[in-house]
Design a protein around this motif. Sequence first.
Motif, mmCIF file in Angstrom:
data_model
loop_
_atom_site.group_PDB
_atom_site.id
_atom_site.type_symbol
_atom_site.label_atom_id
_atom_site.label_comp_id
_atom_site.label_asym_id
_atom_site.label_seq_id
_atom_site.Cartn_x
_atom_site.Cartn_y
_atom_site.Cartn_z
ATOM 1 N N LEU A 1 0.739 -0.999 0.282
ATOM 2 C CA LEU A 1 -0.028 -0.129 -0.216
ATOM 3 C C LEU A 1 0.777 0.647 0.029
ATOM 4 C CD1 LEU A 1 -2.445 -0.865 2.837
ATOM 5 C CD2 LEU A 1 -2.715 -1.283 0.210
ATOM 6 N N ASP A 2 2.412 1.396 0.432
ATOM 7 C CA ASP A 2 3.014 2.593 0.763
ATOM 8 C C ASP A 2 4.107 2.282 0.206
ATOM 9 O OD1 ASP A 2 0.566 3.115 2.972
ATOM 10 O OD2 ASP A 2 1.736 1.526 4.300
ATOM 11 N N MET B 1 -2.680 11.044 1.272
ATOM 12 C CA MET B 1 -1.844 10.057 1.394
ATOM 13 C C MET B 1 -1.396 10.830 3.212
ATOM 14 S SD MET B 1 2.511 11.885 0.982
ATOM 15 C CE MET B 1 2.897 13.683 0.852
ATOM 16 N N THR B 2 -0.774 10.022 4.407
ATOM 17 C CA THR B 2 -0.113 10.875 5.477
ATOM 18 C C THR B 2 1.513 10.365 4.911
ATOM 19 O OG1 THR B 2 -2.320 9.809 6.926
ATOM 20 C CG2 THR B 2 -0.303 9.695 7.957
ATOM 21 N N LEU C 1 2.259 6.973 3.146
ATOM 22 C CA LEU C 1 0.789 5.717 3.477
ATOM 23 C C LEU C 1 -0.487 5.871 2.454
ATOM 24 C CD1 LEU C 1 2.344 5.341 6.445
ATOM 25 C CD2 LEU C 1 0.569 5.031 7.111
ATOM 26 N N HIS C 2 -1.009 4.981 2.158
ATOM 27 C CA HIS C 2 -2.449 5.015 1.513
ATOM 28 C C HIS C 2 -3.308 4.810 1.736
ATOM 29 C CE1 HIS C 2 1.722 6.188 -1.319
ATOM 30 N NE2 HIS C 2 0.834 7.128 -1.363
ATOM 31 N N LYS C 3 -4.144 4.389 1.221
ATOM 32 C CA LYS C 3 -5.416 3.774 1.647
ATOM 33 C C LYS C 3 -5.908 2.807 0.942
ATOM 34 C CE LYS C 3 -9.537 5.353 -1.207
ATOM 35 N NZ LYS C 3 -8.796 6.334 -1.792
ATOM 36 N N PHE D 1 -2.749 5.536 11.157
ATOM 37 C CA PHE D 1 -2.831 7.216 10.691
ATOM 38 C C PHE D 1 -2.969 7.024 8.741
ATOM 39 C CE2 PHE D 1 0.371 9.091 14.273
ATOM 40 C CZ PHE D 1 -0.627 9.527 15.038
ATOM 41 N N ARG D 2 -3.374 6.029 9.003
ATOM 42 C CA ARG D 2 -3.516 5.527 7.541
ATOM 43 C C ARG D 2 -4.999 5.977 6.467
ATOM 44 N NH1 ARG D 2 -1.310 2.035 5.097
ATOM 45 N NH2 ARG D 2 -0.354 0.755 5.418
ATOM 46 N N PRO D 3 -4.622 6.454 5.651
ATOM 47 C CA PRO D 3 -5.889 7.582 5.006
ATOM 48 C C PRO D 3 -7.000 5.766 5.149
ATOM 49 C CG PRO D 3 -4.230 8.201 4.015
ATOM 50 C CD PRO D 3 -3.827 7.023 4.944
ATOM 51 N N ARG D 4 -7.983 5.988 5.092
ATOM 52 C CA ARG D 4 -9.525 5.688 5.086
ATOM 53 C C ARG D 4 -10.636 6.746 4.575
ATOM 54 N NH1 ARG D 4 -13.755 5.159 8.398
ATOM 55 N NH2 ARG D 4 -13.828 2.669 8.084
#
Lengths: 162, 162
Positions: A13-14, A107-108, A127-129, B99-102
């Motif tokens: 995911l990241d 992203m975060t 970081l992505h969903k 903190f992952r996007p959702r």
Amino acid sequence: MTQYQADSFDPRLDLVLERVIEVPPSLVWRAWTEPEHIKQWFTPKPWKTVECEIDLRPGGIFRTVMQSPEGENHDNVGCCLEVVPNKKLVFTECLGPGFRPRDGGLMTAIVLIEPSGSGTRYVACALHKDEADRKKHEDMGFQFGWSKCLDQLVELVTRLKN
Amino acid sequence: MTQYQADSFDPRLDLVLERVIEVPPSLVWRAWTEPEHIKQWFTPKPWKTVECEIDLRPGGIFRTVMQSPEGENHDNVGCCLEVVPNKKLVFTECLGPGFRPRDGGLMTAIVLIEPSGSGTRYVACALHKDEADRKKHEDMGFQFGWSKCLDQLVELVTRLKN
């Protein structure tokens, strides 16, 4: 990999950029957290960062305005989540200042800084969903862009040091 | 209104429940942060909270599973943002653990607890991204639901106290 990454980083995911750079952690931290510095390295040239606003506390704003070579402005509003001076900065595009929900965040970002010899071990994670968002960010040029910006950061910090 | 609310609460976008209750802040905090307690008051009866998972630190999970009277489960995953024991809890549905996007998060919740006489001044805010989301949350029964749940919390905490 640090404890934090082991907990939350997911290669499906990241995205991550990891490098040892020959500048001290305290100056890397300043480059990442002081708007006047951010403006000098945060976007790969010939793009520019023309505005920057940071309120360095959980819930504080993290905002940049990026300008394309054609002069078009892109306003990016986000929110600081974790602030550990000289060590760790986390912010997200999925919330605005005061932790208010916002749409369209990709992203975060997690920036980890630690001493390595006379320099710094630098790790920047996005970081992505889901996998689609990781792919989208990759296709936008994550590796090239973040790597080129890191070169610019090192160049800036080397000037600050001397 | 506290400093925090003055900074971020916006009556056009947000909803709030404020009440003085005759139970001490430390027990209100326990009711809000210990899964076994959450399960007893978090959803207005005849709904139930059948699962709860809380990792009480910024970036930690805040998850509940609500069950309708017909037995349908609704899984709500969120992320803790600010944790100040006995005083303030902030979590959001817009991020997951780490903190992952959702997607699909409606609100960030801010719970403020402070002593008031022999009891507690209790403030629960729901922050939304826009007026449409505030309206949606209002129409879902925010005032009735959160108020009824607070009655259930007071009932539980009164039992804990005795």
